[in-house]
Structures are given as C-alpha cells and as structure tokens.
Design an enzyme around this catalytic site. Structure first.
Site, PDB file in Angstrom:
ATOM      1  N   SER A   1      -6.818 -56.880  77.073  1.00  0.00           N
ATOM      2  CA  SER A   1      -8.192 -56.361  77.142  1.00  0.00           C
ATOM      3  C   SER A   1      -9.135 -57.363  77.776  1.00  0.00           C
ATOM      4  CB  SER A   1      -8.681 -56.037  75.731  1.00  0.00           C
ATOM      5  OG  SER A   1     -10.042 -55.678  75.766  1.00  0.00           O
TER       6      SER A   1
ATOM      7  N   TYR B   1     -10.851 -59.050  67.386  1.00  0.00           N
ATOM      8  CA  TYR B   1      -9.995 -58.314  68.332  1.00  0.00           C
ATOM      9  C   TYR B   1      -9.860 -59.114  69.635  1.00  0.00           C
ATOM     10  CZ  TYR B   1      -8.985 -54.493  71.726  1.00  0.00           C
ATOM     11  OH  TYR B   1      -8.459 -53.708  72.720  1.00  0.00           O
TER      12      TYR B   1
HETATM   13  N1  LIG Z   1      -9.327 -47.629  74.489  1.00  0.00           N
HETATM   14  C1  LIG Z   1      -9.907 -48.676  75.075  1.00  0.00           C
HETATM   15  O1  LIG Z   1     -11.111 -48.633  75.441  1.00  0.00           O
HETATM   16  C2  LIG Z   1      -9.118 -49.925  75.350  1.00  0.00           C
HETATM   17  C3  LIG Z   1      -9.739 -50.929  76.077  1.00  0.00           C
HETATM   18  C4  LIG Z   1      -9.035 -52.093  76.350  1.00  0.00           C
HETATM   19  C5  LIG Z   1      -7.744 -52.245  75.917  1.00  0.00           C
HETATM   20  N2  LIG Z   1      -7.166 -51.254  75.196  1.00  0.00           N
HETATM   21  C6  LIG Z   1      -5.795 -51.472  74.747  1.00  0.00           C
HETATM   22  O2  LIG Z   1      -4.966 -50.439  75.236  1.00  0.00           O
HETATM   23  C7  LIG Z   1      -3.863 -50.227  74.327  1.00  0.00           C
HETATM   24  C8  LIG Z   1      -3.763 -48.764  73.978  1.00  0.00           C
HETATM   25  O3  LIG Z   1      -4.898 -48.435  73.167  1.00  0.00           O
HETATM   26  P1  LIG Z   1      -5.487 -46.958  73.020  1.00  0.00           P
HETATM   27  O4  LIG Z   1      -6.844 -46.984  73.567  1.00  0.00           O
HETATM   28  O5  LIG Z   1      -4.500 -45.952  73.530  1.00  0.00           O
HETATM   29  O6  LIG Z   1      -5.643 -46.892  71.450  1.00  0.00           O
HETATM   30  P2  LIG Z   1      -4.899 -46.013  70.366  1.00  0.00           P
HETATM   31  O7  LIG Z   1      -4.910 -44.588  70.778  1.00  0.00           O
HETATM   32  O8  LIG Z   1      -5.529 -46.406  69.074  1.00  0.00           O
HETATM   33  O9  LIG Z   1      -3.385 -46.543  70.460  1.00  0.00           O
HETATM   34  C9  LIG Z   1      -2.996 -47.764  69.891  1.00  0.00           C
HETATM   35  C10 LIG Z   1      -1.527 -47.680  69.557  1.00  0.00           C
HETATM   36  O10 LIG Z   1      -1.145 -48.875  68.876  1.00  0.00           O
HETATM   37  C11 LIG Z   1      -0.421 -48.519  67.700  1.00  0.00           C
HETATM   38  N3  LIG Z   1      -0.624 -49.551  66.675  1.00  0.00           N
HETATM   39  C12 LIG Z   1      -1.784 -50.118  66.252  1.00  0.00           C
HETATM   40  N4  LIG Z   1      -1.554 -51.045  65.310  1.00  0.00           N
HETATM   41  C13 LIG Z   1      -0.207 -51.048  65.119  1.00  0.00           C
HETATM   42  C14 LIG Z   1       0.656 -51.803  64.262  1.00  0.00           C
HETATM   43  N5  LIG Z   1       0.188 -52.740  63.437  1.00  0.00           N
HETATM   44  N6  LIG Z   1       1.989 -51.561  64.343  1.00  0.00           N
HETATM   45  C15 LIG Z   1       2.476 -50.614  65.177  1.00  0.00           C
HETATM   46  N7  LIG Z   1       1.711 -49.865  66.012  1.00  0.00           N
HETATM   47  C16 LIG Z   1       0.392 -50.097  65.982  1.00  0.00           C
HETATM   48  C17 LIG Z   1      -1.008 -47.187  67.289  1.00  0.00           C
HETATM   49  O11 LIG Z   1      -0.121 -46.528  66.454  1.00  0.00           O
HETATM   50  P3  LIG Z   1      -0.648 -45.300  65.528  1.00  0.00           P
HETATM   51  O12 LIG Z   1      -0.960 -44.179  66.439  1.00  0.00           O
HETATM   52  O13 LIG Z   1       0.537 -45.055  64.648  1.00  0.00           O
HETATM   53  O14 LIG Z   1      -1.850 -45.802  64.818  1.00  0.00           O
HETATM   54  C18 LIG Z   1      -1.177 -46.505  68.646  1.00  0.00           C
HETATM   55  O15 LIG Z   1       0.039 -45.935  69.092  1.00  0.00           O
HETATM   56  C19 LIG Z   1      -4.154 -51.147  73.126  1.00  0.00           C
HETATM   57  O16 LIG Z   1      -3.429 -52.338  73.257  1.00  0.00           O
HETATM   58  C20 LIG Z   1      -5.640 -51.422  73.238  1.00  0.00           C
HETATM   59  O17 LIG Z   1      -6.007 -52.627  72.611  1.00  0.00           O
HETATM   60  C21 LIG Z   1      -7.803 -50.086  74.914  1.00  0.00           C
END
Ligand SMILES: NC(=O)c1ccc[n+]([C@@H]2O[C@H](COP(=O)([O-])OP(=O)(O)OC[C@H]3O[C@@H](n4cnc5c(N)ncnc54)[C@H](OP(=O)(O)O)[C@@H]3O)[C@@H](O)[C@H]2O)c1
Length: 172
Positions: free
Chosen positions: A64, A77
């Site tokens: 990120s 975070y």
């Molecule tokens: N959305 C944004 O604006 C954004 C911006 C920058 C970076 N990111 C990064 O992009 C990636 C995808 O995020 P997203 O936006 O798609 O968010 P999301 O929909 O919340 O997906 C996050 C995923 O991580 C899994 N997860 C979280 N904690 C976990 C743990 N302790 N053990 C196993 N699995 C875990 C979740 O599983 P569950 O579904 O079972 O909870 C989910 O599949 C992440 O690394 C996030 O930090 C996102």
C-alpha cells in the site's frame, strides 16, 4: 505443500483495522501488523524457496501507499505495509538472478469491502478489475513496483517530500 506449484502467486491478504482502536488495544494492533506483514511475508517466503528451486515464477504482493510514510491516521496499518514493501523489495533483489520475479503493487484507493462506507474521491479510486488488469500487465512486463493509478505516484512523491517538522502538524 501445494499439489502443483503455480507459475504466479498473488498475496492479497490485508487488514485495515481501526487505527483509533488499535492505539488502545495492542492485540488488535498486533492483528493488523501480523495480517499485513508477518502472515503474507511468511507465506510468500515459503513459495519463494520453492519457486527458486524450480527456477521460475512470479510472486506478487499487494502492499500500500500507506507504507510510504507514517501518517497519524493510519500508521499501524501503514507501518506493517512498509515492512511488507521492504520485504518484497529484498525478496526481489535476492531472487533477481534466480529466475523468479517479484512485483510490488501499491494500489491507492480501491472500491472493495475494505473501503466500504468511506467517502473516497472517485478520480483516485480504482475498481477491483482495474487492479487485476494492472497486475496481469505488471507480471507480463516484469515490472518491479506499480501504482495502479499513476497519479498516486505523484501524490506520494509530494507527501514524501514534506519535511517532518511540517508533516507532524498536518492531519493526514
Ligand atoms: N481497498 C483499498 O483501498 C486498498 C488500498 C491499498 C492496498 N490495499 C490492499 O489490497 C489487498 C486487498 O484488499 P481489499 O481491498 O480487496 O480488501 P478486502 O476485501 O478486505 O480483502 C482482504 C483479504 O484479506 C483477507 N484477510 C485479512 N486478514 C486476514 C488474516 N489475518 N488471515 C487471512 N486472511 C486475511 C480477507 O479475508 P476475509 O474475507 O476472510 O476477511 C480478504 O480476503 C490488501 O492487502 C489491502 O491491504 C487495498
């Protein structure tokens, strides 16, 4: 152990958590730190050794822009993502001559479950399919670090250039 080793592995695991709650609950803070750094890094490390032994493959880590500078409003975070970004960088350098490529993805805002209910600027917010397409392209072109929307590169460049004595007075 996987029955078949994939050619490309993408780590998407990440947990935003609540900065405010994490400041008063070290177990919650620890969960955010471990979910964004320790867990994904250790899983990629296992795959890295197997990819290295095989001599080819690509590892992709979703990190990120929050990891590029500690901000008052999300440094729990952000600091974990900073660690993960550094891990990916080191892994890439280690494996560069071993046939294995490592891509770091810095997505900026993305409209997903993680950001649900947040009032995000449309021009700076990518859709999940856009992130997926950027990853496919980065893997094909062997990119090292990508920002999904390029504007984020400029934003982070400016944020990183602000002197700390001014930065600490801002509420970003
Ligand atoms: N959305 C944004 O604006 C954004 C911006 C920058 C970076 N990111 C990064 O992009 C990636 C995808 O995020 P997203 O936006 O798609 O968010 P999301 O929909 O919340 O997906 C996050 C995923 O991580 C899994 N997860 C979280 N904690 C976990 C743990 N302790 N053990 C196993 N699995 C875990 C979740 O599983 P569950 O579904 O079972 O909870 C989910 O599949 C992440 O690394 C996030 O930090 C996102």
């Amino acid at each position: 152990m996987l029955p078949e080793l994939p050619e490309v592995a993408v780590s998407i695991v990440g947990l935003m958590g609540s900065q405010e709650r994490s400041e008063h609950d070290h177990l919650l803070a620890s969960c955010v730190m471990r979910s964004n750094y320790e867990g994904p890094a250790n899983i990629l490390a296992l795959l890295a050794n197997q990819f290295e032994e095989r001599g080819h493959g690509t590892l992709v880590g979703l990190s990120s822009v929050a990891g590029e500078r500690g901000r008052a409003t999300n440094y729990i975070y952000g600091s974990a993502k900073a660690g993960f970004t550094a891990f990916l960088s080191g892994l890439r350098n280690r494996l560069a001559k071993r046939g294995v490529h490592v891509v770091t993805v810095l997505p900026g805002y993305v409209a997903t479950k993680m950001t649900e209910g947040m009032n995000l600027p449309a021009g700076l917010t990518a859709q999940p399919n856009e992130v997926a397409e950027a990853i496919v392209l980065a893997v094909k072109r062997k990119k090292d670090v990508i920002y999904v929307r390029r504007f984020w590169y400029l934003i982070m460049l400016i944020i990183k250039l602000i002197p700390e004595r001014l930065f600490k007075g801002l509420r970003l």
